[in-house]
Scaffold this active site. Structure first.
Site, PDB file in Angstrom:
ATOM      1  N   LYS A  61     -13.761  -7.458  -7.422  1.00 49.78           N
ATOM      2  CA  LYS A  61     -14.214  -7.695  -6.044  1.00 49.78           C
ATOM      3  C   LYS A  61     -15.705  -8.042  -6.117  1.00 49.78           C
ATOM      4  O   LYS A  61     -16.530  -7.229  -6.550  1.00 49.78           O
ATOM      5  CB  LYS A  61     -13.936  -6.473  -5.173  1.00 49.78           C
ATOM      6  CG  LYS A  61     -12.429  -6.288  -4.903  1.00 49.78           C
ATOM      7  CD  LYS A  61     -12.197  -5.510  -3.626  1.00 49.78           C
ATOM      8  CE  LYS A  61     -10.764  -5.609  -3.135  1.00 49.78           C
ATOM      9  NZ  LYS A  61      -9.786  -4.817  -3.891  1.00 49.78           N
ATOM     10  N   LYS A  89       0.840  -1.197   0.000  1.00 44.58           N
ATOM     11  CA  LYS A  89       0.000   0.000   0.000  1.00 44.58           C
ATOM     12  C   LYS A  89       0.877   1.249   0.000  1.00 44.58           C
ATOM     13  O   LYS A  89       1.693   1.449   0.911  1.00 44.58           O
ATOM     14  CB  LYS A  89      -0.934   0.006   1.215  1.00 44.58           C
ATOM     15  CG  LYS A  89      -1.740  -1.285   1.401  1.00 44.58           C
ATOM     16  CD  LYS A  89      -2.582  -1.640   0.198  1.00 44.58           C
ATOM     17  CE  LYS A  89      -3.291  -2.982   0.374  1.00 44.58           C
ATOM     18  NZ  LYS A  89      -4.003  -3.421  -0.829  1.00 44.58           N
TER      19      LYS A  89
END
Ligand code: MG
Length: 369
Positions: free
Chosen positions: A265, A165
């Protein structure tokens, strides 16, 4: 076969560690998950889970799922759950939009369809590929050294795909990415997930400054228009994640060459039926995939494992295991579990996960009323 009842449970999933989203979005400490069981007149029941990643990640929240199910469930009673396209059309007519809120219902119908066919879900989805699917680690933003140490910790546990990240500060991001890229091993993927935190000028600066990146950048900016701007001025591959909701989004990505990889997703795109369409369009157009959900426990993860298991390994780059980030398990010993950094879809008919009712509180909704 007809749907005779729909029962809904709310489950708190406390996170092992509080989570901060990049871009200054809120901290949260638990996920709000919704479990759905659909019963039929044949005695077969199916389960689904819907769980947004907190309330600040996407326009989605746990209570929104349950409110939408209150509107949708009465329209589904009496339908044949194996007629999945019809179930989805009825949901889309009854409540347009609200994709995330429909996912658990769609998944429970897939569970029933697969059980009634006597097949594991992945085979209902078209294939069981043989390779286990690599789980992508989730490496929080930290100093370059902290992130490298975290990658090494996951590497020692068997992970070979790492989602690092970034997106906090341009010069620090350049330092982080350069160090991580330099330490990427052969046969390993380290990719950089920006979670849409950069403005285009920041994305262009970082992506042109870093060296030796062997993978890609995920969702560098907020919108597809911003991504198009970044693409014109950078050279690295990109994966689209939060910007992919519908087939129309994917068609634009393909038409304009905005990304080489799609992170599908399941909850965000409205369930397995719509995720399967996206999968097929990606396969038809050479876009590789990551298959994930937005949150949840072993039920959501196991559905992910089935969809991923139905994709040829060269096109499925990884999955994510949310269950390891939460401290509640409603189906101990069942479903897809992390085996040396990989998932494998279970063999039983259906999803292969039945939550233990003794671990759930009383249902919060049940239909017919
Ligand atoms: Mg992402």
């Amino acid at each position: 076969m007809q749907i005779t009842g729909i029962t809904v449970w709310q489950v708190d999933l406390p996170l092992h560690k509080p989570y901060w989203l990049s871009g200054g979005r809120l901290k949260f400490e638990r996920l709000d998950s919704t479990l759905v069981r659909i019963d039929t007149d044949s005695g077969i029941s199916g389960w689904g889970e819907g769980c947004p990643w907190g309330i600040t990640y996407l326009p989605a929240h746990g209570r929104g799922i349950r409110a939408a199910i209150e509107e949708l469930a009465p329209a589904l009673i009496g339908l044949d759950p194996r007629q999945l396209d019809k179930v989805n059309r009825v949901m889309d007519v009854t409540l347009p939009g609200h994709l995330y809120a429909k996912s658990a219902l769609d998944i429970a119908c897939w569970d029933i369809a697969a059980k009634s066919a006597g097949l594991p879900l992945c085979e209902m989805l078209g294939a069981r590929e043989t390779d286990p699917i690599p789980i992508a680690s989730s490496v929080s933003t930290g100093t370059a050294e902290e992130m490298l140490n975290e990658v090494k910790r996951f590497r020692d546990m068997g992970y070979r795909v790492h989602s690092c990240k970034v997106g906090a500060d341009v010069s620090e991001d350049i330092e982080r990415i350069n160090l991580l890229a330099k330490n990427e091993l052969p046969n390993e993927i380290i990719f950089y997930d920006v979670n849409r935190a950069w403005l285009p000028h920041q994305a262009i600066t970082v992506m042109n400054a870093v060296e030796g990146v062997g993978s890609w950048f995920e969702q560098p900016c907020e919108t597809l228009d911003e991504l198009a701007q970044v693409r014109r001025q950078t050279r690295y591959p990109v994966s689209i994640d939060e910007g992919l909701h519908t087939m129309a989004d994917l068609m634009r990505v393909q038409r304009e060459g905005l990304a080489e990889i799609a992170n599908i997703k399941i909850n965000r795109v409205g369930g397995l039926s719509k995720a399967r369409q996206l999968r097929d369009q990606c396969l038809a157009s050479g876009i590789a995939m990551l298959i994930m959900d937005t949150g949840g426990g072993v039920l959501a993860d196991t559905v992910v494992s089935h969809l991923a298991q139905s994709i040829p390994p060269e096109s499925c780059l990884g999955v994510w295991s949310c269950q390891e980030m939460v401290s509640v398990d409603v189906a101990p010993g069942q479903g897809a579990r992390n085996i040396v950094g990989c998932f494998e879809a279970p063999d039983q008919p259906g999803i292969g996960v039945e939550p233990d009712l003794s671990l759930l509180d009383n249902p919060v909704l049940s239909f017919p009323r």
